[in-house]
Design a protein around this motif. Structure first.
Motif, mmCIF file in Angstrom:
data_model
loop_
_atom_site.group_PDB
_atom_site.id
_atom_site.type_symbol
_atom_site.label_atom_id
_atom_site.label_comp_id
_atom_site.label_asym_id
_atom_site.label_seq_id
_atom_site.Cartn_x
_atom_site.Cartn_y
_atom_site.Cartn_z
ATOM 1 N N LEU A 131 0.821 -1.380 -0.039
ATOM 2 C CA LEU A 131 0.066 0.155 0.017
ATOM 3 C C LEU A 131 0.888 1.229 0.041
ATOM 4 O O LEU A 131 1.819 1.293 0.732
ATOM 5 N N ASN A 132 0.626 2.172 -0.930
ATOM 6 C CA ASN A 132 1.498 3.398 -1.038
ATOM 7 C C ASN A 132 0.464 4.608 -0.844
ATOM 8 O O ASN A 132 -0.500 4.894 -1.404
ATOM 9 N N TYR A 133 0.805 5.532 0.427
ATOM 10 C CA TYR A 133 0.131 6.554 0.632
ATOM 11 C C TYR A 133 1.078 7.774 0.409
ATOM 12 O O TYR A 133 2.399 7.605 0.683
ATOM 13 N N TRP A 134 0.668 8.821 0.239
ATOM 14 C CA TRP A 134 1.446 10.039 -0.219
ATOM 15 C C TRP A 134 1.450 11.314 0.497
ATOM 16 O O TRP A 134 2.121 12.534 0.380
ATOM 17 N N ASP A 135 0.601 11.481 1.508
ATOM 18 C CA ASP A 135 0.164 12.783 2.120
ATOM 19 C C ASP A 135 1.269 13.552 2.788
ATOM 20 O O ASP A 135 1.416 14.812 2.836
ATOM 21 N N PRO A 136 2.271 12.880 3.495
ATOM 22 C CA PRO A 136 3.238 13.456 3.903
ATOM 23 C C PRO A 136 4.279 14.041 3.104
ATOM 24 O O PRO A 136 5.248 14.927 3.249
ATOM 25 N N HIS A 137 4.119 13.756 1.525
ATOM 26 C CA HIS A 137 4.750 14.318 0.629
ATOM 27 C C HIS A 137 4.437 15.623 0.253
ATOM 28 O O HIS A 137 3.088 16.049 -0.332
ATOM 29 N N ALA A 138 5.553 16.730 -0.010
ATOM 30 C CA ALA A 138 5.166 17.858 -0.372
ATOM 31 C C ALA A 138 4.431 17.951 -1.989
ATOM 32 O O ALA A 138 4.969 16.944 -2.600
ATOM 33 N N PRO A 139 3.723 18.894 -2.225
ATOM 34 C CA PRO A 139 3.038 19.886 -1.447
ATOM 35 C C PRO A 139 1.977 19.223 -0.594
ATOM 36 O O PRO A 139 0.947 18.544 -1.186
ATOM 37 N N TYR A 140 1.901 19.894 0.514
ATOM 38 C CA TYR A 140 0.619 19.138 1.686
ATOM 39 C C TYR A 140 -0.543 19.203 1.058
ATOM 40 O O TYR A 140 -1.149 20.266 1.197
ATOM 41 N N ARG A 141 -1.494 18.223 0.705
ATOM 42 C CA ARG A 141 -2.500 18.268 0.083
ATOM 43 C C ARG A 141 -3.689 17.749 0.705
ATOM 44 O O ARG A 141 -4.905 17.549 0.072
ATOM 45 N N VAL A 142 -3.661 17.587 2.190
ATOM 46 C CA VAL A 142 -4.804 16.939 2.828
ATOM 47 C C VAL A 142 -5.959 18.057 2.619
ATOM 48 O O VAL A 142 -5.724 19.263 2.876
ATOM 49 N N PRO A 143 -7.081 17.633 2.695
ATOM 50 C CA PRO A 143 -8.288 18.577 2.310
ATOM 51 C C PRO A 143 -8.541 19.468 3.357
ATOM 52 O O PRO A 143 -8.205 19.133 4.807
ATOM 53 N N ASP A 144 -8.982 20.804 3.128
ATOM 54 C CA ASP A 144 -9.058 21.832 4.060
ATOM 55 C C ASP A 144 -10.112 21.363 5.204
ATOM 56 O O ASP A 144 -9.917 21.643 6.144
ATOM 57 N N GLU A 145 -10.904 20.749 4.958
ATOM 58 C CA GLU A 145 -12.013 20.327 5.724
ATOM 59 C C GLU A 145 -11.521 19.403 6.786
ATOM 60 O O GLU A 145 -12.199 19.104 7.743
ATOM 61 N N TYR A 146 -10.516 18.856 6.745
ATOM 62 C CA TYR A 146 -9.927 17.908 7.648
ATOM 63 C C TYR A 146 -9.518 18.832 8.823
ATOM 64 O O TYR A 146 -9.468 18.581 10.107
ATOM 65 N N GLY A 147 -9.101 19.829 8.568
ATOM 66 C CA GLY A 147 -8.600 20.905 9.696
ATOM 67 C C GLY A 147 -7.273 20.762 10.138
ATOM 68 O O GLY A 147 -6.411 20.175 9.525
ATOM 69 N N ASN A 148 -6.953 21.337 11.075
ATOM 70 C CA ASN A 148 -5.500 21.108 11.757
ATOM 71 C C ASN A 148 -5.509 20.492 13.348
ATOM 72 O O ASN A 148 -5.629 21.458 14.237
ATOM 73 N N PRO A 149 -5.194 19.496 13.553
ATOM 74 C CA PRO A 149 -5.464 19.084 14.794
ATOM 75 C C PRO A 149 -4.118 19.417 15.806
ATOM 76 O O PRO A 149 -4.393 19.112 17.015
ATOM 77 N N PHE A 150 -3.342 19.833 15.125
ATOM 78 C CA PHE A 150 -1.997 20.324 15.798
ATOM 79 C C PHE A 150 -1.864 22.020 16.051
ATOM 80 O O PHE A 150 -0.947 22.389 16.369
ATOM 81 N N GLU A 151 -3.221 22.600 15.645
ATOM 82 C CA GLU A 151 -2.827 24.193 15.690
ATOM 83 C C GLU A 151 -2.751 24.654 17.220
ATOM 84 O O GLU A 151 -3.466 23.937 18.261
ATOM 85 N N GLY A 152 -1.667 25.382 17.266
ATOM 86 C CA GLY A 152 -1.347 25.753 18.708
ATOM 87 C C GLY A 152 -0.437 24.891 19.224
ATOM 88 O O GLY A 152 0.045 25.300 20.421
ATOM 89 N N GLU A 153 -0.146 23.919 19.019
ATOM 90 C CA GLU A 153 0.803 23.063 19.707
ATOM 91 C C GLU A 153 2.280 23.095 19.168
ATOM 92 O O GLU A 153 2.402 23.689 18.112
ATOM 93 N N PRO A 154 3.136 23.000 20.068
ATOM 94 C CA PRO A 154 4.771 23.348 20.120
ATOM 95 C C PRO A 154 5.213 22.646 18.640
ATOM 96 O O PRO A 154 4.834 21.333 18.358
ATOM 97 N N ILE A 155 5.913 23.322 17.918
ATOM 98 C CA ILE A 155 6.488 22.517 16.974
ATOM 99 C C ILE A 155 8.166 21.977 17.495
ATOM 100 O O ILE A 155 8.426 22.205 18.679
ATOM 101 N N PRO A 156 8.691 21.154 16.739
ATOM 102 C CA PRO A 156 9.930 20.777 17.332
ATOM 103 C C PRO A 156 10.977 21.712 18.046
ATOM 104 O O PRO A 156 10.906 22.931 17.318
ATOM 105 N N GLU A 157 11.137 21.591 19.081
ATOM 106 C CA GLU A 157 11.937 22.490 19.952
ATOM 107 C C GLU A 157 13.346 23.154 19.197
ATOM 108 O O GLU A 157 13.378 24.279 19.305
ATOM 109 N N TRP A 158 13.961 22.378 18.323
ATOM 110 C CA TRP A 158 15.218 22.828 17.635
ATOM 111 C C TRP A 158 14.741 23.931 16.803
ATOM 112 O O TRP A 158 15.701 24.907 16.303
#
Length: 505
Positions: free
Chosen positions: A163-190
């Motif tokens: 099985l081959n999935y592609w969504d982490p490959h740029a350009p990020y194309r997850v549908p807008d209606e999915y939203g952003n479950p990580f909104e406001g969460e910290p990004i990697p500290e570095w």
């Protein structure tokens, strides 16, 4: 027995919960990891996509197959010549064909063979389902095909499904209606360290922060999760969120596949392998949203294996290649390691949790740059043969124990370790050339073919194109872009470095 191989394009291990990521990107994958073995240091031999998947199914290094790039001669397998039989080595000795010989029905859900005109990718498969958009399809397009296959076949015995999935490959194309479950969460500290974005904005080269879309900084309104440039905290967060949402979106769809196995009563009797063709630069070496180098960010891949009756809850710390999986699977299923395979079995790690593996690995990249690297102990040593318009020095050295994101090149301060790295690369290369002399139809290292043909496909100086325009004009357009974005010094250095090559265009 059934084997489900889940291939998630551009998936970095360190953005999964089971590899320690702080965001909840992968609850389904994490549960599978708890039921099997997590391999912490697995690498593709050859990056990016086409070289990696060719290596995986052929069981061979790219220097042997000839496939190390995305265009030109190095995107085609070496011609077998007079020794070719009625069929070729991909069909005779490829991994999928070995499963067929063991009585497995082999199936694939992937557009990859058409995406890269990689017809050898299909060798050994009884059925192929091309999802039709050359890798631009999102999981909501892929999953219905998977659901149908599972409904028809899950309860049957002895199948291998890729099985081959592609969504982490740029350009990020997850549908807008999915939203952003990580909104406001910290990004990697570095990435939050003060001054990082301004420092990266001075770096030159395709897919750096001022030209995320390769050679320009223009975003595409079709992909609102994917910024054209990273110039501040907002656009940096947008980049990381876009990638992580892609990972979580695939994970959500994988839940349906796992449910189908359980509904069919075969989950406990199914081997599940989760991996990727390569990782992704997300700030490492100043590159964003691309798999562009022979480094840890690009070439380290996840490898998670749940094997019925095998080890559970185990972490393997040794080094491995993706090509080691072919002989491993054959040992587990009673098949034979093929004469041309370059990998070594690590079946004991899967069956009993033994910490078996390699002491060093060598991996390469010839699509965006021409580099080879060796990883041993705490060290990553990289030799650059063509810098892909990025002004890399010939040698780079990183201490990954203290600098996992490759921020500090310490080659100049450690000449003795660089000499050891060069010795390790030379020893590997000699062994490959000796093997080629005994088994191959030619004695050509395809890395040098890439250099001779003008350089890596995505930064070619010669008879190709740069940014969609004739190359010489495209190079000058990019120099003007660098000058317009306050990187005049980089433009001067690139003009000097490539003057002789441009004069021949």
């Amino acid at each position: 027995m059934r084997v489900l191989y889940i291939d998630i394009d551009s998936l970095r291990p360190d953005h999964l919960g089971c590899y320690g990521y702080h965001r909840n990107t992968s609850p389904v994958i994490d549960q599978i990891a708890r039921e099997g073995v997590v391999f912490d240091r697995c690498y593709t031999t050859d990056a990016p996509c086409l070289p990696s998947r060719t290596a995986f199914y052929s069981g061979r290094f790219g220097i042997q197959t000839g496939v190390v790039g995305h265009g030109g001669t190095a995107a085609q397998p070496k011609v077998e010549g007079a020794t070719r039989s009625f069929d070729d080595l991909y069909n005779q000795q490829g991994l999928a064909r070995q499963f067929q010989k063991l009585g497995f029905h082999t199936a694939m859900v992937s557009p990859f063979g058409q995406r890269h005109a990689a017809w050898h990718f299909y060798a050994g498969f009884h059925e192929v389902h091309n999802t039709g958009d050359g890798g631009m399809e999102s999981a909501e397009v892929v999953q219905p095909v998977v659901d149908k296959w599972m409904a028809d076949n899950a309860s049957k015995d002895n199948w291998f499904l890729h099985l081959n999935y592609w969504d982490p490959h740029a350009p990020y194309r997850v549908p807008d209606e999915y939203g952003n479950p990580f909104e406001g969460e910290p990004i990697p500290e570095w990435l939050e360290q003060e001054g990082l974005v301004p420092k990266h904005n001075k770096i030159v080269g395709p897919h750096t922060s001022m030209e995320v879309c390769m050679y320009h900084g223009r975003g595409n309104p079709r992909y609102p999760r994917y910024p054209g440039q990273i110039t501040d905290d907002r656009t940096l967060r947008m980049m990381i969120d876009g990638y992580d949402v892609g990972v979580r979106y695939v994970d959500d769809h994988l839940a349906r596949t796992i449910a189908a196995l359980k509904d069919a009563g075969v989950y406990d009797d199914t081997m599940i392998i989760i991996s990727a063709d390569h990782g992704e630069n997300l700030g490492e070496l100043g590159i964003y949203g691309e798999h562009a180098t022979a480094d840890d960010a690009t070439c380290r891949i996840p490898l998670i294996i749940k094997y019925p009756g095998g080890a559970q809850g185990v972490r393997n710390q040794m080094l491995h290649y993706n090509i080691d999986l072919a002989p491993t699977l054959m040992e587990l299923f009673g098949g034979e390691k093929q004469p041309i395979w370059d990998g070594d079995s690590f079946a004991a790690a899967i069956e009993a949790g033994d910490d078996v593996g390699r002491d060093e690995v060598v991996f390469g990249q010839c699509a965006h740059v021409c580099q080879r690297s060796v990883r041993w102990g705490r060290w990553l040593y990289t030799k650059t043969y063509h810098d892909g318009l990025r002004l890399y020095p010939q040698e780079m050295l990183f201490d990954l124990d203290v600098d996992p994101h490759e921020e500090n090149d310490i080659a100049d301060e450690n000449p003795e370790i660089c000499r050891e790295g060069q010795w390790r690369l030379s020893r590997w290369h000699d062994a490959q050339m000796q093997r080629m002399a005994l088994n191959g139809g030619d004695m050509v290292d395809p890395l040098w073919t890439v250099v001779r043909e003008g350089g890596p496909f995505h930064a070619r100086i010669g008879n190709s194109s740069l940014g969609g325009t004739p190359l010489k004009d495209g190079f000058e357009d990019y120099m003007q872009h660098l000058e317009a974005t306050d990187r005049q010094e980089g433009a001067i250095q690139l003009r000097q470095k490539y003057a002789a090559q441009l004069a021949r265009c």
